[in-house]
Design an enzyme around this catalytic site. Structure first.
Site, short mmCIF file in Angstrom:
data_model
loop_
_atom_site.label_atom_id
_atom_site.label_comp_id
_atom_site.label_asym_id
_atom_site.label_seq_id
_atom_site.Cartn_x
_atom_site.Cartn_y
_atom_site.Cartn_z
N CYS A 51 23.69 15.84 42.02
CA CYS A 51 23.78 16.45 40.70
C CYS A 51 24.62 15.62 39.74
O CYS A 51 24.47 15.72 38.52
CB CYS A 51 24.35 17.86 40.81
N HIS A 100 32.97 0.75 44.60
CA HIS A 100 32.39 1.95 43.96
C HIS A 100 31.83 2.90 45.01
O HIS A 100 32.10 4.10 44.96
CB HIS A 100 31.29 1.51 42.99
#
Length: 449
Positions: A51, A100
């Protein structure tokens, strides 16, 4: 040398509307993986879609070509021109790409710091890449390392304490809006992990009237039995909406399950009690226009963020501790990457030197017409000897760096400085590798019109 590349959008850079355009169900993700590895510069690919983000993790021999290919695939999936993605799209390479991923897996880059679901989402994305045959030794190693690092963060720090997750925050939001939840009728649409976490959070607040609607009816029955509710089929949704106080929707549907026109009819038929809708799905399950209906309150996944600060109090110090753990785990991966590339880089460096010597000698052939064959041979030997002397110390140091933490950084820097990668053949006039525009440069050109 193969390099790492991350290309994607997240809640930091893209609106919910764009994220739902780019959201990849498992079926769409499999197609994206196959499309990516069919591109010549890309040898490995993995797609992570939640999401909060849609990201492509790639291993490629040419990062610029891989960026172009990845941008094209994402634009096709979203049904928009590639230029519309240049603003929100980010591109990270090599060590930055690995860092990341480790932060994402540990929950340090999430909308809710330390969220619980992301570890499982990363694991499922990795498993899909394995099944599709799209991942390889580099992504396999990096993702296994990131999952191990994420587990350490959750075990050794309190960054994930209080069970903070999007579902738990959604339930807190419902309690803030409606007060005591024990007597409220709750409808959960979906029976996946997010729905299960929502049901658990509701049960902790005394709500035992949980109704679960899902296309996978057996899964719905199993969850209903565990949390004291009962299962209903998806085609019973309108009837259940008529009596629900709270609806939390978490499916993987590519289209709206609740439309404004349908809900308006339902609201006309039910009693005047308000209806709280919480849409945690991306793409959204509930038509955003439903919020305009009288008596309806609708929150999407981004709006759930409004109460996160209350849960995040005091967690910044734990996030810093988590960062230290990630640094330690990242160094292992970087050492491994460096060791994989040391000998190929040494060989490439020697080949580069030989090519330059041969090129310079060829360019000056006409200047040495009076030299004898023996003298020409001596000049060639001298030129190669000078190149070898210059490269001796870097070669020795590079071989010695294979087991050090900065091995990968040293290898990457050397390959960049000497132009050892694809697209950087020696320029006959300048002696420099051809300049290749990056994604950032293309973005700047686009902004200039």
């Amino acid at each position: 040398m193969s390099g790492l590349l991350v290309l994607g959008v997240s809640h930091h850079t893209a609106s919910l509307a764009l994220r739902e355009q780019l959201a990849l169900t498992e079926g769409r993700a499999a197609g994206v993986l196959n499309a990516l590895v069919s591109e010549e510069p890309i040898s490995e690919a993995l797609a992570l879609s939640t999401c909060n983000r849609t990201e492509l993790y790639l291993v490629a021999t040419d990062s610029v070509e891989a960026e172009t290919a990845g941008l094209g695939v994402l634009a096709r999936e979203a049904g928009i021109p590639p230029t519309e993605l240049l603003g929100p799209l980010y591109s990270l390479r090599d060590a930055d790409a690995a860092r990341h991923l480790y932060r994402v897996t540990a929950g340090l880059d999430s909308m809710i710091l330390g969220e619980a679901e992301i570890q499982g989402q990363v694991k499922r994305a990795y498993e899909l890449a394995l099944v599709e045959g799209a991942s390889g030794p580099i992504l396999n190693r990096m993702f296994r390392g990131s999952l191990a690092a994420g587990k350490r963060v959750r075990t050794e720090t309190a960054v994930g304490e209080k069970g903070v997750s999007i579902p738990s925050v959604a339930v807190e939001l419902a309690q803030r809006n409606l007060g005591d939840l024990s007597a409220r009728r709750v409808l959960l649409i979906g029976a996946g992990e997010t729905s299960e976490l929502t049901a658990r959070a509701l049960a902790a607040r005394g709500s035992d009237a949980v109704f679960i609607a899902n296309r996978g009816y057996n899964r719905a029955i199993s969850l209903a039995e565990r949390f004291g509710g009962h299962a209903v089929r998806i085609d019973e949704l309108p009837v259940q909406l008529a009596s629900a106080d709270i609806v939390v929707s978490t499916t993987n549907s590519p289209h709206h399950l609740i439309e404004r026109s349908e809900l308006e009819l339902i609201m006309d038929q039910r009693d005047p009690a308000p209806l709280l809708l919480i849409d945690l799905a991306v793409p959204r399950d509930i038509d955003p226009e439903c919020r305009e209906i009288e008596g309806v309150s609708l929150y999407d996944v981004d709006e759930v963020q409004a109460i996160v600060e209350r849960n995040a109090s005091g967690r910044e110090a734990e996030a810093r501790r988590a960062g230290g753990i990630l640094d330690s785990e990242l160094s292992r991966f970087e050492r491994w990457m460096g060791a994989q590339e040391v000998m190929p880089t040494v060989a490439a460096l020697r080949e580069r030197a030989d090519a330059i010597v041969s090129q310079v000698l060829a360019e000056n052939t006409t200047r040495w017409e009076s030299l004898s064959a023996t003298d020409r041979e001596r000049v060639e030997m001298l030129a190669h000897a000078i190149a070898n002397r210059l490269l001796h110390e870097p070669t020795v140091r590079l071989k010695g760096a294979a087991d050090r933490e900065d091995a990968y950084l040293q290898v990457s820097a050397l390959r960049e400085l000497f132009g050892l990668d694809a697209g950087t053949e020696p320029d006959a006039d300048s002696g420099e590798g051809a300049d290749v525009a990056s994604l950032d440069e293309r973005r700047r050109r686009s902004e200039r019109g």
